[in-house]
Design an enzyme around this catalytic site. Sequence first.
Site, PDB file in Angstrom:
ATOM      1  N   ASN A  52      -5.885   8.332   6.473  1.00 36.50           N
ATOM      2  CA  ASN A  52      -5.415   7.687   5.238  1.00 36.50           C
ATOM      3  C   ASN A  52      -3.909   7.701   5.096  1.00 36.50           C
ATOM      4  O   ASN A  52      -3.242   6.762   5.384  1.00 36.50           O
ATOM      5  CB  ASN A  52      -5.932   8.300   4.040  1.00 36.50           C
ATOM      6  CG  ASN A  52      -5.674   7.572   2.730  1.00 36.50           C
ATOM      7  OD1 ASN A  52      -4.414   7.200   2.572  1.00 36.50           O
ATOM      8  ND2 ASN A  52      -6.722   6.939   2.195  1.00 36.50           N
ATOM      9  N   HIS A 100      -5.415   0.991  11.325  1.00 33.89           N
ATOM     10  CA  HIS A 100      -6.777   0.843  11.533  1.00 33.89           C
ATOM     11  C   HIS A 100      -6.996  -0.454  12.311  1.00 33.89           C
ATOM     12  O   HIS A 100      -7.830  -1.332  11.899  1.00 33.89           O
ATOM     13  CB  HIS A 100      -7.526   0.571  10.156  1.00 33.89           C
ATOM     14  CG  HIS A 100      -7.220   1.824   9.406  1.00 33.89           C
ATOM     15  ND1 HIS A 100      -7.695   3.243   9.774  1.00 33.89           N
ATOM     16  CD2 HIS A 100      -6.630   2.103   8.031  1.00 33.89           C
ATOM     17  CE1 HIS A 100      -7.333   4.128   8.595  1.00 33.89           C
ATOM     18  NE2 HIS A 100      -6.716   3.412   7.788  1.00 33.89           N
ATOM     19  N   ASN A 107      -6.215  11.602  -0.126  1.00 41.55           N
ATOM     20  CA  ASN A 107      -5.654  10.434   0.010  1.00 41.55           C
ATOM     21  C   ASN A 107      -3.883  10.811   0.414  1.00 41.55           C
ATOM     22  O   ASN A 107      -3.692  11.186   1.358  1.00 41.55           O
ATOM     23  CB  ASN A 107      -5.529   9.832  -1.098  1.00 41.55           C
ATOM     24  CG  ASN A 107      -5.601   8.229  -1.223  1.00 41.55           C
ATOM     25  OD1 ASN A 107      -4.618   7.752  -0.725  1.00 41.55           O
ATOM     26  ND2 ASN A 107      -6.328   7.665  -1.919  1.00 41.55           N
ATOM     27  N   ASP A 147      -3.561   8.472  -6.514  1.00 47.99           N
ATOM     28  CA  ASP A 147      -3.717   7.851  -5.224  1.00 47.99           C
ATOM     29  C   ASP A 147      -2.514   8.022  -4.339  1.00 47.99           C
ATOM     30  O   ASP A 147      -2.682   9.249  -3.618  1.00 47.99           O
ATOM     31  CB  ASP A 147      -3.599   6.245  -5.301  1.00 47.99           C
ATOM     32  CG  ASP A 147      -3.887   5.239  -4.379  1.00 47.99           C
ATOM     33  OD1 ASP A 147      -3.666   5.751  -3.048  1.00 47.99           O
ATOM     34  OD2 ASP A 147      -4.628   4.670  -4.438  1.00 47.99           O
ATOM     35  N   ASN A 148      -1.510   7.394  -4.017  1.00 47.29           N
ATOM     36  CA  ASN A 148      -0.251   7.887  -3.033  1.00 47.29           C
ATOM     37  C   ASN A 148       0.809   8.472  -3.778  1.00 47.29           C
ATOM     38  O   ASN A 148       1.030   8.178  -4.930  1.00 47.29           O
ATOM     39  CB  ASN A 148       0.170   6.712  -2.271  1.00 47.29           C
ATOM     40  CG  ASN A 148      -1.119   6.044  -1.690  1.00 47.29           C
ATOM     41  OD1 ASN A 148      -2.132   6.571  -1.325  1.00 47.29           O
ATOM     42  ND2 ASN A 148      -0.931   4.689  -1.666  1.00 47.29           N
ATOM     43  N   HIS A 174      -1.635   1.222   7.030  1.00 47.84           N
ATOM     44  CA  HIS A 174      -1.973   2.267   5.819  1.00 47.84           C
ATOM     45  C   HIS A 174      -0.882   3.055   5.355  1.00 47.84           C
ATOM     46  O   HIS A 174       0.153   2.550   5.066  1.00 47.84           O
ATOM     47  CB  HIS A 174      -3.329   2.875   6.293  1.00 47.84           C
ATOM     48  CG  HIS A 174      -4.160   3.248   5.027  1.00 47.84           C
ATOM     49  ND1 HIS A 174      -5.574   3.679   5.341  1.00 47.84           N
ATOM     50  CD2 HIS A 174      -3.885   3.230   3.747  1.00 47.84           C
ATOM     51  CE1 HIS A 174      -6.086   4.093   4.349  1.00 47.84           C
ATOM     52  NE2 HIS A 174      -5.267   3.815   3.402  1.00 47.84           N
ATOM     53  N   GLU A 200       0.876  -1.268   0.032  1.00 41.30           N
ATOM     54  CA  GLU A 200      -0.073  -0.068  -0.065  1.00 41.30           C
ATOM     55  C   GLU A 200       0.798   1.410  -0.009  1.00 41.30           C
ATOM     56  O   GLU A 200       0.616   2.151  -0.874  1.00 41.30           O
ATOM     57  CB  GLU A 200      -0.845  -0.104   1.177  1.00 41.30           C
ATOM     58  CG  GLU A 200      -1.517   1.230   1.520  1.00 41.30           C
ATOM     59  CD  GLU A 200      -2.683   1.382   0.567  1.00 41.30           C
ATOM     60  OE1 GLU A 200      -3.011   0.728  -0.122  1.00 41.30           O
ATOM     61  OE2 GLU A 200      -3.036   2.570   0.649  1.00 41.30           O
TER      62      GLU A 200
HETATM   63  C1  LIG Z   1      -1.174   6.010   2.231  1.00 39.27           C
HETATM   64  C2  LIG Z   1      -2.121   6.276   1.284  1.00 39.27           C
HETATM   65  O1  LIG Z   1      -2.156   7.225   0.623  1.00 39.27           O
HETATM   66  N1  LIG Z   1      -2.862   5.088   0.988  1.00 39.27           N
HETATM   67  C3  LIG Z   1      -3.924   4.979  -0.238  1.00 39.27           C
HETATM   68  C4  LIG Z   1      -3.074   4.599  -1.274  1.00 39.27           C
HETATM   69  O2  LIG Z   1      -4.305   4.129  -2.147  1.00 39.27           O
HETATM   70  C5  LIG Z   1      -5.223   3.242  -1.526  1.00 39.27           C
HETATM   71  C6  LIG Z   1      -6.125   2.793  -2.659  1.00 39.27           C
HETATM   72  O3  LIG Z   1      -7.082   3.592  -3.235  1.00 39.27           O
HETATM   73  C7  LIG Z   1      -5.872   3.877  -0.685  1.00 39.27           C
HETATM   74  O4  LIG Z   1      -6.853   2.782   0.076  1.00 39.27           O
HETATM   75  C8  LIG Z   1      -5.011   4.520   0.548  1.00 39.27           C
HETATM   76  O5  LIG Z   1      -5.697   5.009   1.334  1.00 39.27           O
END
Ligand SMILES: CC(=O)N[C@H]1CO[C@H](CO)[C@@H](O)[C@@H]1O
Length: 352
Positions: free
Chosen positions: A165, A133, A221, A266-267, A114, A53
């Site tokens: 997140n 989480h 995110n 996303d990240n 996460h 992740e």
């Molecule tokens: C750290 C982070 O931003 N995690 C995100 C990366 O992508 C996944 C998929 O969408 C998210 O669920 C995470 O929150």
Amino acid sequence: MAKLLALTVLGLVLAFLGERFMAVRQRMTASHQVHSVEPPSCQLIQGLENGSEDIDILPSGLAFISTGLKYPGMHSFAPDKPGEIFLMDLNEDKPRAWALPIRNRFDVQSFNPHGISTFIDKDNAVYLYVVNHPQKKSTVEIFQFEGESLFHLKTIRHELLFSVNDITVLGPEQFYATNDHYFNNDFLRKLELYLDLQWTNVIYYSPSKVKEVANGISFANGITISPDRKYIYVAAVTSHSIHVMKRHDNWNLTQEKVLKLGTLVDNLSIDPNTGDIWAGCHPNGKKLVMYDPADPPGSEVLRIQNILSQKPTVTTVYANNGSVLQGSTVAAVYKQKMLVGTVFHKTLYCDL
Ligand SMILES: CC(=O)N[C@H]1CO[C@H](CO)[C@@H](O)[C@@H]1O
Ligand SMILES: *[C@@H]1O[C@H](CO)[C@@H](O)[C@H](O)[C@H]1NC(C)=O
Ligand SMILES: *[C@@H]1O[C@H](CO)[C@@H](O)[C@H](O)[C@H]1NC(C)=O
Ligand SMILES: *[C@@H]1O[C@H](CO)[C@@H](O)[C@H](O)[C@H]1NC(C)=O
């Protein structure tokens, strides 16, 4: 008269909801053709095949990787296995990945890591901050990395950190964090997403002060900080964009610009040497949310250069239709090498 008014209001509300719903459905399920782009040489990392992740690489080339995220609505190949933090040494010719033991009475069974962020203090001690989480709650765990293991130091909980997140550490026990939802209730969380209320925010945390520093973001995110520490970048998944925010001395943020990218961002990670932003993206959101192994979601990595300029340069560094890598979330670079992580699938390592 009152009835007529009530009906009119109801009609307006329904029209509003319908419009929002259609617009968001389109945005969430947005997809584009994935034309394969592949750097010269790529290999999958053994032992990291059920998600990777988030990734954070130290200046020394040690990469921390969070794996095994269980997130409502997302697929998992190993739903009963607790999450873990893996380590790789990117200075090795063929780097291996291994799980770091966790010490000091930390509940590893409920570990659901996460976003992660590293911090090196003035005595060169290395700390890993992990969004966790346990039982669907949000905490931030602080570990010290020493002797090839993670020593648990502290759990941070705060009412403003309710749906965290990702985080980016600024100093000892000091960080910015994104909340990716406004509500805690499962139904309201779904509704919020489908109506794209854009109510998610960024929180500043320190032991003496905790405050909201930005809001109005659609599904905040990944978050990261520029090498000169003047700017904060926040990925907004459902609006397919990156918010560029200026950081002030009191840690408040003001929005500088929003860069639209046309893919579900996303990240984020930063190349410390160039300041370029690397973004893991989802070219087709629908395939990610409704996972079908026969028609899997693809992967896409973008590099953004000169984001503050009038015309930032956006390059697709990697793209695959899911035959090799599914649901990329993050890409991090070290010395002409790139590690690409995924929500629940494998992990790819490429020469650039
Ligand atoms: C750290 C982070 O931003 N995690 C995100 C990366 O992508 C996944 C998929 O969408 C998210 O669920 C995470 O929150
Ligand atoms: C990934 O999950 C599958 C299914 O639970 C399991 O068989 C496999 O051993 C897991 N792989 C790793 C590297 O944890
Ligand atoms: C900073 O943010 C806080 C809380 O959001 C607000 O009360 C304050 O006025 C802001 N300060 C400045 C200088 O913008
Ligand atoms: C994905 O790409 C591979 C190789 O380029 C191709 O063989 C395969 O048919 C493609 N799959 C889909 C679902 O488009």
